[in-house]
Design an enzyme around this catalytic site. Structure first.
Site, PDB file in Angstrom:
ATOM      1  N   LYS A   1       0.830  -1.200   0.000  1.00 46.51           N
ATOM      2  CA  LYS A   1       0.000   0.000   0.000  1.00 46.51           C
ATOM      3  C   LYS A   1       0.872   1.260   0.000  1.00 46.51           C
ATOM      4  O   LYS A   1       2.024   1.228   0.446  1.00 46.51           O
ATOM      5  CB  LYS A   1      -0.865   0.027   1.268  1.00 46.51           C
TER       6      LYS A   1
ATOM      7  N   ARG B   1     -10.573 -11.161   1.134  1.00 51.51           N
ATOM      8  CA  ARG B   1     -11.411 -12.188   0.506  1.00 51.51           C
ATOM      9  C   ARG B   1     -10.747 -13.558   0.548  1.00 51.51           C
ATOM     10  O   ARG B   1     -11.427 -14.594   0.520  1.00 51.51           O
ATOM     11  CB  ARG B   1     -11.755 -11.780  -0.925  1.00 51.51           C
TER      12      ARG B   1
END
Length: 482
Positions: free
Chosen positions: A260, A334
């Protein structure tokens, strides 16, 4: 010796309902827009008072306050409760106060209690002593005939506030303390204090034996190995509906190899807010004794960068055997949810499956920072979640599971592609749907409202606790309809 972080759970302001005020305690009188005064305000100085919701004016008599309730909407009452507790903080804060209410119904009182309980919440790791704050509020109602009804409403509101505060506590805890082991063991310790709740914590060896490839892949880059928390309420109950709540438990998210940007990465301590919400919701459901079986699953992992981190292009085998092609290691939520959902379908056979996660930045762009994204394969569940959110004071918006993007989830090299092209929040939900086993299923993306940078309503900067109250309301309604 000071503890590394504040004690979990945070102690909230207590609230009671009574028909008579006390002598010798601080009194709070109400002013609606106008201003129009409530009972006990005859001696108040109205200079500069507007009655705007949340306005707090201390009188020359230091034991008398005027509190604005605006037009008396549900939102106004919540703002008023939060503002009052924030005002009754500091060196001169009273330990207790009486709030002299106008005619008030159960919904308005519930909003006021929610605001009062949560508006003064604070979580600070500091060497300083906490500022004194009012500890109890007595809500004085004029109509003795509905005192019991209002007291029950206040009790439920406080229980929901407690669930929200615990969610905030867990999410706010800094990640140098909160690793996967800490999150799982803290959930288990909380369970020990609630009758009827049991907890099992599984380690990385069990995860490997059982084939939780998604959790192991995401957690593989960290020196602090993953855990899997399973909490159960009413596990032995027969002939009651069974709800499974799955929450993302990423205790810190660097993004992995798909790292990130530095801006905002410090907020990733709250990336397990979904896991915190399902833990807290189960505790509240159990304390309320709801006639339903609930299992909470929290796959806990830290997504880090190292030589053992999983890579874009890897193929991961999930619990149950399905495989996923990794496209972006920052789409780690996920991956762990897929394992837990497959486990729920195979081992637990629930009547309803709900997953909660700070899953996609796309939902923050789409819905902003105060509305959660709702995806489901069952129309009636969408209606139920939105209604539960309205009762809880949390806002949801149903998003579509667009069939034109369903094929994008499939991979050329594996069963599924983890991060397919297309609208990010929708394709993430379509990926998760593959692991729902055709059960009635709800996916709640709380990436936007799980955090706040400022005060508003009952929310304070940091983790908001969003989602926990909706889950309690949803499960209570589901049990009632069963």
């Amino acid at each position: 010796m000071r503890t590394p972080v504040p004690t979990v759970p945070t102690k909230l302001v207590d609230v009671e309902v009574a028909s008579a005020p006390r002598d010798g305690v601080t009194r709070v009188v109400l002013a609606a827009t106008g201003p129009e005064l409530g009972p006990g305000a005859q001696s108040a100085d109205l200079t500069g008072v507007t009655g705007k919701a949340g306005e707090t004016v201390r009188q020359a008599d230091p034991d008398l306050w005027v509190l604005g309730i605006g037009a008396g909407t549900i939102g106004d009452w919540k703002i008023a409760g939060a503002s009052l507790v924030r005002a009754l903080t500091g060196d001169t804060a009273p330990k207790t106060a009486d709030v002299l209410l106008t005619d008030i119904d159960a919904d308005a009182l519930r909003a006021f209690v929610l605001g009062a309980a949560l508006g003064g919440y604070r979580f600070r790791v500091t060497g300083e002593d906490a500022k004194p704050q009012v500890r109890t509020l007595r809500l004085v109602v004029a109509d003795q005939g509905i005192e019991d009804v209002l007291a029950a409403s206040a009790l439920k509101a406080h229980a929901l506030a407690t669930a929200t505060a615990l969610t905030r506590d867990l999410a706010n805890t800094p990640s140098n303390v909160k690793d996967p082991k800490w999150l799982a063991s803290t959930g288990a310790k909380l369970a020990e204090k609630v009758t009827g709740v049991t907890a099992v914590v599984r380690d990385e060896k069990w995860l490997a034996e059982q084939g939780f490839g998604g959790v192991l892949a995401v957690g593989g880059g960290s020196s602090r190995p993953p855990r899997f928390l399973e909490l159960s309420w009413n596990a032995s109950a027969k002939n009651v509906p069974h709800v499974v709540l799955v929450g993302k438990g990423i205790t810190f998210d660097t993004g992995g190899i798909s790292v990130k940007p530095a801006d905002g990465m410090h907020l990733m301590r709250t990336d397990m807010a979904g896991g915190a919400a399902v833990i807290s919701a189960l505790m509240a459901i159990a304390r309320r004794g709801l006639p339903v079986r609930v299992t909470t699953l929290v796959p806990c992992a830290e997504n880090h960068v190292s030589g053992t981190a999983y890579r874009p292009g890897d193929v991961v085998r999930h619990y149950g055997g399905a495989t996923t092609e990794v496209v972006n290691t920052d789409a780690e939520g996920r991956m762990v949810l897929a394992d837990a959902m497959a486990y729920a379908v195979t081992k637990l056979s629930p009547d309803l499956l709900v997953d909660v996660a700070t899953l996609t930045g796309a939902m923050k762009v789409t819905l902003g920072l105060r509305t959660g994204g709702l995806f489901t394969n069952t129309d009636s569940l969408a209606t139920d979640v939105i209604a539960a959110g309205e009762r809880a004071g949390e806002r949801w918006w149903r998003m579509p599971l667009l069939e034109e993007h369903a094929d994008a989830v499939h991979s050329e090299i594996a069963d599924y592609r983890q991060c397919p092209p297309g609208p990010g929040g929708i394709t993430a939900a379509l990926f998760l749907e593959k692991f729902a086993g055709g059960l009635p299923w709800v996916h709640l993306d709380i990436a936007g409202p799980a955090r706040s940078e400022k005060n508003y309503d009952e929310v304070v900067p940091g983790a908001t606790g969003f989602g926990a109250r909706t889950l309690v309301e949803l499960v209570e309604d589901y049990a009632r309809k069963a």
